[in-house]
Design a protein around this motif. Sequence first.
Motif, PDB file in Angstrom:
ATOM      1  N   GLU A 106       0.857  -1.634   0.158  1.00 37.09           N
ATOM      2  CA  GLU A 106      -0.018   0.232   0.030  1.00 37.09           C
ATOM      3  C   GLU A 106       0.960   1.502  -0.028  1.00 37.09           C
ATOM      4  O   GLU A 106       0.707   1.999  -0.453  1.00 37.09           O
ATOM      5  CB  GLU A 106      -0.655  -0.035   1.379  1.00 37.09           C
ATOM      6  CG  GLU A 106      -2.360  -0.751   0.569  1.00 37.09           C
ATOM      7  CD  GLU A 106      -2.732  -1.828   2.268  1.00 37.09           C
ATOM      8  OE1 GLU A 106      -2.504  -0.535   3.572  1.00 37.09           O
ATOM      9  OE2 GLU A 106      -3.519  -1.993   2.437  1.00 37.09           O
ATOM     10  N   GLN A 107       1.819   1.361   0.367  1.00 32.93           N
ATOM     11  CA  GLN A 107       3.197   2.529   0.757  1.00 32.93           C
ATOM     12  C   GLN A 107       3.422   2.723  -0.822  1.00 32.93           C
ATOM     13  O   GLN A 107       3.762   3.994  -0.696  1.00 32.93           O
ATOM     14  CB  GLN A 107       3.797   2.041   1.963  1.00 32.93           C
ATOM     15  CG  GLN A 107       4.972   3.239   1.899  1.00 32.93           C
ATOM     16  CD  GLN A 107       5.997   3.208   2.198  1.00 32.93           C
ATOM     17  OE1 GLN A 107       6.148   1.768   3.650  1.00 32.93           O
ATOM     18  NE2 GLN A 107       7.533   3.743   2.560  1.00 32.93           N
ATOM     19  N   ALA A 108       3.828   1.777  -1.296  1.00 26.86           N
ATOM     20  CA  ALA A 108       4.510   1.739  -2.528  1.00 26.86           C
ATOM     21  C   ALA A 108       3.350   2.262  -3.487  1.00 26.86           C
ATOM     22  O   ALA A 108       4.229   2.914  -4.312  1.00 26.86           O
ATOM     23  CB  ALA A 108       5.130   0.399  -2.870  1.00 26.86           C
ATOM     24  N   ILE A 109       2.063   1.952  -3.909  1.00 28.07           N
ATOM     25  CA  ILE A 109       0.747   2.028  -4.529  1.00 28.07           C
ATOM     26  C   ILE A 109       0.980   3.544  -4.376  1.00 28.07           C
ATOM     27  O   ILE A 109       0.744   4.188  -5.226  1.00 28.07           O
ATOM     28  CB  ILE A 109      -0.096   1.614  -4.155  1.00 28.07           C
ATOM     29  CG1 ILE A 109       0.342  -0.690  -4.448  1.00 28.07           C
ATOM     30  CG2 ILE A 109      -0.990   1.868  -5.211  1.00 28.07           C
ATOM     31  CD1 ILE A 109      -0.634  -1.353  -4.739  1.00 28.07           C
ATOM     32  N   GLU A 110       0.762   3.955  -2.990  1.00 31.40           N
ATOM     33  CA  GLU A 110       0.710   5.693  -2.543  1.00 31.40           C
ATOM     34  C   GLU A 110       2.130   5.994  -2.808  1.00 31.40           C
ATOM     35  O   GLU A 110       2.134   8.214  -2.550  1.00 31.40           O
ATOM     36  CB  GLU A 110      -0.437   5.887  -1.197  1.00 31.40           C
ATOM     37  CG  GLU A 110      -0.784   5.209  -1.295  1.00 31.40           C
ATOM     38  CD  GLU A 110      -1.274   4.902   0.289  1.00 31.40           C
ATOM     39  OE1 GLU A 110      -1.318   4.996   0.989  1.00 31.40           O
ATOM     40  OE2 GLU A 110      -2.686   4.574   0.324  1.00 31.40           O
ATOM     41  N   SER A 111       3.397   5.595  -2.944  1.00 32.83           N
ATOM     42  CA  SER A 111       4.671   6.438  -3.191  1.00 32.83           C
ATOM     43  C   SER A 111       4.594   8.214  -4.037  1.00 32.83           C
ATOM     44  O   SER A 111       5.862   8.240  -3.637  1.00 32.83           O
ATOM     45  CB  SER A 111       5.266   5.781  -2.824  1.00 32.83           C
ATOM     46  OG  SER A 111       5.973   5.401  -4.243  1.00 32.83           O
ATOM     47  N   GLY A 112       3.848   7.362  -4.860  1.00 31.33           N
ATOM     48  CA  GLY A 112       4.199   8.309  -6.451  1.00 31.33           C
ATOM     49  C   GLY A 112       5.054   7.604  -6.974  1.00 31.33           C
ATOM     50  O   GLY A 112       6.107   8.368  -7.953  1.00 31.33           O
ATOM     51  N   LEU A 113       5.097   5.938  -7.349  1.00 29.29           N
ATOM     52  CA  LEU A 113       6.114   5.737  -8.300  1.00 29.29           C
ATOM     53  C   LEU A 113       5.147   5.546  -9.724  1.00 29.29           C
ATOM     54  O   LEU A 113       4.270   6.550  -9.635  1.00 29.29           O
ATOM     55  CB  LEU A 113       5.624   4.223  -8.019  1.00 29.29           C
ATOM     56  CG  LEU A 113       6.510   3.556  -7.132  1.00 29.29           C
ATOM     57  CD1 LEU A 113       6.225   1.736  -6.798  1.00 29.29           C
ATOM     58  CD2 LEU A 113       7.577   3.353  -7.671  1.00 29.29           C
ATOM     59  N   PRO A 114       6.374   5.648 -11.017  1.00 27.38           N
ATOM     60  CA  PRO A 114       5.697   6.229 -11.717  1.00 27.38           C
ATOM     61  C   PRO A 114       3.958   5.009 -12.032  1.00 27.38           C
ATOM     62  O   PRO A 114       4.315   4.027 -11.941  1.00 27.38           O
ATOM     63  CB  PRO A 114       7.056   5.463 -13.141  1.00 27.38           C
ATOM     64  CG  PRO A 114       8.087   6.237 -12.187  1.00 27.38           C
ATOM     65  CD  PRO A 114       7.650   5.456 -10.949  1.00 27.38           C
ATOM     66  N   ASP A 115       3.364   5.600 -12.896  1.00 24.86           N
ATOM     67  CA  ASP A 115       1.950   4.657 -13.753  1.00 24.86           C
ATOM     68  C   ASP A 115       2.205   3.334 -14.100  1.00 24.86           C
ATOM     69  O   ASP A 115       1.391   2.614 -13.772  1.00 24.86           O
ATOM     70  CB  ASP A 115       1.329   5.401 -14.639  1.00 24.86           C
ATOM     71  CG  ASP A 115       0.609   6.887 -14.184  1.00 24.86           C
ATOM     72  OD1 ASP A 115       0.346   7.226 -12.802  1.00 24.86           O
ATOM     73  OD2 ASP A 115      -0.142   7.850 -14.543  1.00 24.86           O
ATOM     74  N   LYS A 116       3.917   3.423 -14.753  1.00 26.11           N
ATOM     75  CA  LYS A 116       3.407   1.666 -14.930  1.00 26.11           C
ATOM     76  C   LYS A 116       3.796   0.688 -13.773  1.00 26.11           C
ATOM     77  O   LYS A 116       3.574  -0.615 -13.855  1.00 26.11           O
ATOM     78  CB  LYS A 116       4.383   1.369 -16.426  1.00 26.11           C
ATOM     79  CG  LYS A 116       5.840   2.183 -15.868  1.00 26.11           C
ATOM     80  CD  LYS A 116       7.291   1.920 -17.340  1.00 26.11           C
ATOM     81  CE  LYS A 116       8.424   1.979 -16.644  1.00 26.11           C
ATOM     82  NZ  LYS A 116       8.491   2.056 -15.967  1.00 26.11           N
TER      83      LYS A 116
END
Length: 179
Positions: free
Chosen positions: A126-136
Amino acid sequence: MQENKYFEDAFKVYERGVKIFKYPHVKDIWITYLSKFVKRYGKSKLERARELFVHAVETAPADVVKQLYLQYAKLEEDYGLAKRAVKVYDEATKAVPNEEKLSMYEIYIARAAEIFGVPKTREIYEQAIESGLPDKDVKTMCLKYAELEKSLGEIDRARGIYVFASQFADPRTDGDFCE
Protein backbone atom coordinates in the motif's frame (compact mmCIF):
# COMPACT_ATOMS: atom_id res chain seq x y z
CA MET A 1 48.24 -2.48 7.07
CA GLN A 2 45.45 -4.99 7.45
CA GLU A 3 47.75 -7.88 6.52
CA ASN A 4 49.91 -6.91 9.50
CA LYS A 5 46.88 -6.68 11.79
CA TYR A 6 46.89 -2.86 12.00
CA PHE A 7 43.14 -2.70 11.58
CA GLU A 8 42.55 0.56 13.41
CA ASP A 9 45.26 2.30 11.41
CA ALA A 10 43.75 0.96 8.19
CA PHE A 11 40.33 2.22 9.21
CA LYS A 12 41.82 5.66 9.95
CA VAL A 13 43.14 5.73 6.39
CA TYR A 14 39.66 4.90 5.09
CA GLU A 15 38.19 7.66 7.24
CA ARG A 16 40.66 10.17 5.84
CA GLY A 17 39.82 8.96 2.34
CA VAL A 18 36.09 9.52 2.77
CA LYS A 19 36.77 13.00 4.16
CA ILE A 20 39.15 14.02 1.38
CA PHE A 21 37.41 12.62 -1.71
CA LYS A 22 33.98 13.49 -3.06
CA TYR A 23 31.49 11.52 -5.09
CA PRO A 24 31.76 9.63 -7.40
CA HIS A 25 35.33 8.74 -6.34
CA VAL A 26 34.50 8.12 -2.69
CA LYS A 27 31.82 5.51 -3.45
CA ASP A 28 34.30 2.64 -3.72
CA ILE A 29 36.12 3.80 -0.60
CA TRP A 30 32.87 3.79 1.39
CA ILE A 31 31.84 0.36 0.13
CA THR A 32 35.25 -1.16 0.91
CA TYR A 33 35.52 0.58 4.27
CA LEU A 34 32.05 -0.50 5.40
CA SER A 35 32.53 -4.07 4.18
CA LYS A 36 35.85 -4.48 5.95
CA PHE A 37 34.59 -2.81 9.12
CA VAL A 38 31.57 -5.12 9.33
CA LYS A 39 33.68 -8.18 8.48
CA ARG A 40 36.24 -7.29 11.16
CA TYR A 41 33.96 -6.22 14.00
CA GLY A 42 30.54 -7.66 13.20
CA LYS A 43 28.34 -7.36 16.26
CA SER A 44 31.03 -6.09 18.64
CA LYS A 45 31.01 -2.52 17.28
CA LEU A 46 27.46 -2.40 15.96
CA GLU A 47 26.77 1.20 17.04
CA ARG A 48 29.92 2.45 15.33
CA ALA A 49 28.99 0.55 12.17
CA ARG A 50 25.52 2.12 12.27
CA GLU A 51 27.06 5.59 12.60
CA LEU A 52 29.28 4.92 9.60
CA PHE A 53 26.37 3.71 7.50
CA VAL A 54 24.20 6.67 8.45
CA HIS A 55 27.02 9.04 7.52
CA ALA A 56 27.59 7.20 4.23
CA VAL A 57 23.95 7.30 3.14
CA GLU A 58 23.51 10.92 4.23
CA THR A 59 26.41 12.11 2.10
CA ALA A 60 25.75 9.87 -0.90
CA PRO A 61 23.88 11.19 -3.94
CA ALA A 62 20.62 9.42 -4.78
CA ASP A 63 22.04 7.56 -7.77
CA VAL A 64 24.59 5.60 -5.68
CA VAL A 65 22.78 5.26 -2.36
CA LYS A 66 20.99 1.96 -3.12
CA GLN A 67 24.05 -0.24 -2.64
CA LEU A 68 24.91 1.47 0.64
CA TYR A 69 21.37 0.98 1.96
CA LEU A 70 21.43 -2.70 0.97
CA GLN A 71 24.71 -3.15 2.86
CA TYR A 72 23.26 -1.31 5.85
CA ALA A 73 20.12 -3.46 5.88
CA LYS A 74 22.25 -6.62 5.63
CA LEU A 75 24.22 -5.46 8.68
CA GLU A 76 20.99 -5.03 10.63
CA GLU A 77 19.65 -8.41 9.50
CA ASP A 78 22.87 -10.21 10.43
CA TYR A 79 23.83 -8.45 13.65
CA GLY A 80 21.09 -6.02 14.64
CA LEU A 81 17.34 -6.08 14.92
CA ALA A 82 14.92 -7.14 12.22
CA LYS A 83 12.83 -4.08 13.01
CA ARG A 84 15.79 -1.83 12.28
CA ALA A 85 16.49 -3.67 9.04
CA VAL A 86 12.93 -3.02 7.89
CA LYS A 87 13.34 0.65 8.85
CA VAL A 88 16.50 0.83 6.71
CA TYR A 89 14.65 -0.69 3.74
CA ASP A 90 11.86 1.83 4.27
CA GLU A 91 14.33 4.73 4.27
CA ALA A 92 15.96 3.32 1.15
CA THR A 93 12.69 3.33 -0.79
CA LYS A 94 12.45 7.07 -0.16
CA ALA A 95 16.10 7.84 -0.95
CA VAL A 96 16.67 6.02 -4.23
CA PRO A 97 15.89 7.68 -7.59
CA ASN A 98 12.46 7.04 -9.14
CA GLU A 99 13.76 4.53 -11.68
CA GLU A 100 15.08 2.33 -8.84
CA LYS A 101 12.11 2.64 -6.47
CA LEU A 102 10.25 -0.38 -7.88
CA SER A 103 13.25 -2.69 -7.48
CA MET A 104 13.89 -1.31 -3.99
CA TYR A 105 10.27 -1.93 -2.99
CA GLU A 106 10.49 -5.47 -4.40
CA ILE A 107 13.57 -6.16 -2.25
CA TYR A 108 11.86 -4.56 0.77
CA ILE A 109 8.73 -6.67 0.32
CA ALA A 110 10.72 -9.89 -0.14
CA ARG A 111 12.81 -9.27 2.98
CA ALA A 112 9.78 -8.22 5.08
CA ALA A 113 7.91 -11.36 4.00
CA GLU A 114 10.89 -13.49 5.03
CA ILE A 115 11.37 -11.72 8.35
CA PHE A 116 7.79 -11.02 9.48
CA GLY A 117 5.65 -13.13 7.19
CA VAL A 118 3.45 -12.37 4.21
CA PRO A 119 0.66 -10.42 5.97
CA LYS A 120 3.18 -7.72 7.00
CA THR A 121 3.81 -6.98 3.33
CA ARG A 122 0.31 -5.57 2.85
CA GLU A 123 1.21 -2.22 4.34
CA ILE A 124 4.39 -2.10 2.26
CA TYR A 125 2.45 -2.75 -0.94
CA GLU A 126 0.00 0.00 0.00
CA GLN A 127 2.86 2.38 0.78
CA ALA A 128 4.50 1.57 -2.56
CA ILE A 129 1.29 2.16 -4.48
CA GLU A 130 0.77 5.53 -2.80
CA SER A 131 4.44 6.60 -2.92
CA GLY A 132 4.35 8.35 -6.28
CA LEU A 133 5.85 5.59 -8.40
CA PRO A 134 5.47 6.02 -12.17
CA ASP A 135 2.11 4.69 -13.44
CA LYS A 136 3.59 1.56 -15.03
CA ASP A 137 5.31 0.70 -11.74
CA VAL A 138 2.12 1.34 -9.76
CA LYS A 139 0.31 -1.05 -12.07
CA THR A 140 3.04 -3.67 -11.60
CA MET A 141 2.92 -3.26 -7.82
CA CYS A 142 -0.90 -3.51 -7.85
CA LEU A 143 -0.78 -6.73 -9.85
CA LYS A 144 1.71 -8.27 -7.42
CA TYR A 145 -0.39 -7.12 -4.48
CA ALA A 146 -3.54 -8.59 -6.02
CA GLU A 147 -1.74 -11.89 -6.58
CA LEU A 148 -0.71 -11.90 -2.93
CA GLU A 149 -4.30 -11.33 -1.84
CA LYS A 150 -5.52 -14.10 -4.14
CA SER A 151 -2.94 -16.48 -2.67
CA LEU A 152 -4.22 -15.61 0.82
CA GLY A 153 -7.79 -16.31 -0.27
CA GLU A 154 -8.82 -12.65 -0.07
CA ILE A 155 -10.65 -12.55 -3.39
CA ASP A 156 -12.67 -9.40 -2.60
CA ARG A 157 -9.52 -7.48 -1.68
CA ALA A 158 -7.80 -8.69 -4.84
CA ARG A 159 -10.78 -7.58 -6.91
CA GLY A 160 -10.64 -4.11 -5.32
CA ILE A 161 -6.92 -3.86 -6.10
CA TYR A 162 -7.56 -4.84 -9.73
CA VAL A 163 -10.23 -2.14 -9.96
CA PHE A 164 -7.79 0.41 -8.56
CA ALA A 165 -5.00 -0.77 -10.90
CA SER A 166 -7.24 -0.48 -13.95
CA GLN A 167 -6.86 3.31 -13.89
CA PHE A 168 -3.15 2.84 -14.62
CA ALA A 169 -3.67 0.43 -17.53
CA ASP A 170 -4.16 1.40 -21.17
CA PRO A 171 -6.47 -1.05 -22.98
CA ARG A 172 -4.58 -0.50 -26.24
CA THR A 173 -1.22 -1.59 -24.83
CA ASP A 174 -2.18 -3.65 -21.77
CA GLY A 175 -4.40 -6.25 -23.38
CA ASP A 176 -3.30 -8.87 -20.82
CA PHE A 177 -4.46 -6.69 -17.96
CA CYS A 178 -7.87 -5.94 -19.43
CA GLU A 179 -8.71 -9.60 -19.96
